[in-house]
Design a protein around this motif. Structure first.
Motif, PDB file in Angstrom:
ATOM      1  N   GLU A  94       0.837  -1.203   0.000  1.00  0.00           N
ATOM      2  CA  GLU A  94       0.000   0.000   0.000  1.00  0.00           C
ATOM      3  C   GLU A  94       0.872   1.254   0.000  1.00  0.00           C
ATOM      4  O   GLU A  94       0.559   2.241  -0.656  1.00  0.00           O
ATOM      5  N   TYR A  95       1.968   1.214   0.753  1.00  0.00           N
ATOM      6  CA  TYR A  95       2.875   2.360   0.828  1.00  0.00           C
ATOM      7  C   TYR A  95       3.496   2.658  -0.536  1.00  0.00           C
ATOM      8  O   TYR A  95       3.726   3.814  -0.879  1.00  0.00           O
ATOM      9  N   ASN A  96       3.761   1.617  -1.311  1.00  0.00           N
ATOM     10  CA  ASN A  96       4.371   1.789  -2.623  1.00  0.00           C
ATOM     11  C   ASN A  96       3.358   1.950  -3.747  1.00  0.00           C
ATOM     12  O   ASN A  96       3.746   2.040  -4.910  1.00  0.00           O
ATOM     13  N   SER A  97       2.063   2.002  -3.417  1.00  0.00           N
ATOM     14  CA  SER A  97       1.052   2.148  -4.459  1.00  0.00           C
ATOM     15  C   SER A  97       1.053   3.578  -5.004  1.00  0.00           C
ATOM     16  O   SER A  97       1.513   4.521  -4.360  1.00  0.00           O
ATOM     17  N   THR A  98       0.504   3.723  -6.175  1.00  0.00           N
ATOM     18  CA  THR A  98       0.448   5.032  -6.826  1.00  0.00           C
ATOM     19  C   THR A  98      -0.413   6.005  -6.034  1.00  0.00           C
ATOM     20  O   THR A  98      -0.043   7.168  -5.865  1.00  0.00           O
ATOM     21  N   ALA A  99      -1.532   5.547  -5.523  1.00  0.00           N
ATOM     22  CA  ALA A  99      -2.422   6.427  -4.759  1.00  0.00           C
ATOM     23  C   ALA A  99      -1.741   6.938  -3.501  1.00  0.00           C
ATOM     24  O   ALA A  99      -1.856   8.118  -3.151  1.00  0.00           O
ATOM     25  N   SER A 100      -1.030   6.061  -2.820  1.00  0.00           N
ATOM     26  CA  SER A 100      -0.349   6.469  -1.597  1.00  0.00           C
ATOM     27  C   SER A 100       0.790   7.439  -1.907  1.00  0.00           C
ATOM     28  O   SER A 100       1.001   8.412  -1.179  1.00  0.00           O
ATOM     29  N   GLN A 101       1.507   7.203  -2.980  1.00  0.00           N
ATOM     30  CA  GLN A 101       2.604   8.102  -3.341  1.00  0.00           C
ATOM     31  C   GLN A 101       2.074   9.471  -3.758  1.00  0.00           C
ATOM     32  O   GLN A 101       2.673  10.498  -3.424  1.00  0.00           O
ATOM     33  N   GLY A 127       2.222  15.174   2.235  1.00  0.00           N
ATOM     34  CA  GLY A 127       3.430  14.884   2.998  1.00  0.00           C
ATOM     35  C   GLY A 127       3.297  13.665   3.885  1.00  0.00           C
ATOM     36  O   GLY A 127       4.241  13.272   4.554  1.00  0.00           O
ATOM     37  N   ASN A 128       2.119  13.051   3.924  1.00  0.00           N
ATOM     38  CA  ASN A 128       1.864  11.868   4.742  1.00  0.00           C
ATOM     39  C   ASN A 128       1.284  10.761   3.873  1.00  0.00           C
ATOM     40  O   ASN A 128       0.509  11.035   2.959  1.00  0.00           O
ATOM     41  N   PRO A 129       1.620   9.497   4.178  1.00  0.00           N
ATOM     42  CA  PRO A 129       0.979   8.392   3.446  1.00  0.00           C
ATOM     43  C   PRO A 129      -0.495   8.282   3.852  1.00  0.00           C
ATOM     44  O   PRO A 129      -0.941   8.927   4.801  1.00  0.00           O
ATOM     45  N   THR A 130      -1.237   7.448   3.151  1.00  0.00           N
ATOM     46  CA  THR A 130      -2.665   7.301   3.429  1.00  0.00           C
ATOM     47  C   THR A 130      -2.889   6.660   4.796  1.00  0.00           C
ATOM     48  O   THR A 130      -1.994   6.018   5.357  1.00  0.00           O
ATOM     49  N   ASP A 131      -4.092   6.829   5.328  1.00  0.00           N
ATOM     50  CA  ASP A 131      -4.432   6.258   6.630  1.00  0.00           C
ATOM     51  C   ASP A 131      -4.369   4.735   6.608  1.00  0.00           C
ATOM     52  O   ASP A 131      -3.951   4.114   7.587  1.00  0.00           O
ATOM     53  N   ASN A 132      -4.812   4.121   5.511  1.00  0.00           N
ATOM     54  CA  ASN A 132      -4.762   2.656   5.414  1.00  0.00           C
ATOM     55  C   ASN A 132      -3.330   2.150   5.547  1.00  0.00           C
ATOM     56  O   ASN A 132      -3.086   1.138   6.196  1.00  0.00           O
TER      57      ASN A 132
END
Length: 64
Positions: free
Chosen positions: A23-30, A37-42
């Protein structure tokens, strides 16, 4: 019996960490991280939950 439950929690934690990493490396999270400046809550919940589960699982496996 406690060691089996500890192993199951450890495996579940490892799976959560894997999902958090992907999830951290997904396009939406990036994209969200680039804007806010923060990754997604998930991402945060997967990584924190996985880390806690791994620690609890190891603790249960080492407990006599």
């Amino acid at each position: 019996m406690g060691k089996i439950i500890g192993l199951a929690i450890l495996v579940a934690g490892a799976i959560l960490l894997y999902f958090g990493y992907t999830e951290y490396n997904s396009t939406a999270s990036q994209l969200t991280e680039a804007v806010t400046g923060n990754p997604t809550d998930n991402t945060i919940w997967f990584l924190v939950g996985g880390a806690v589960a791994v620690i609890v699982g190891i603790g249960m496996m080492l407990k006599k």
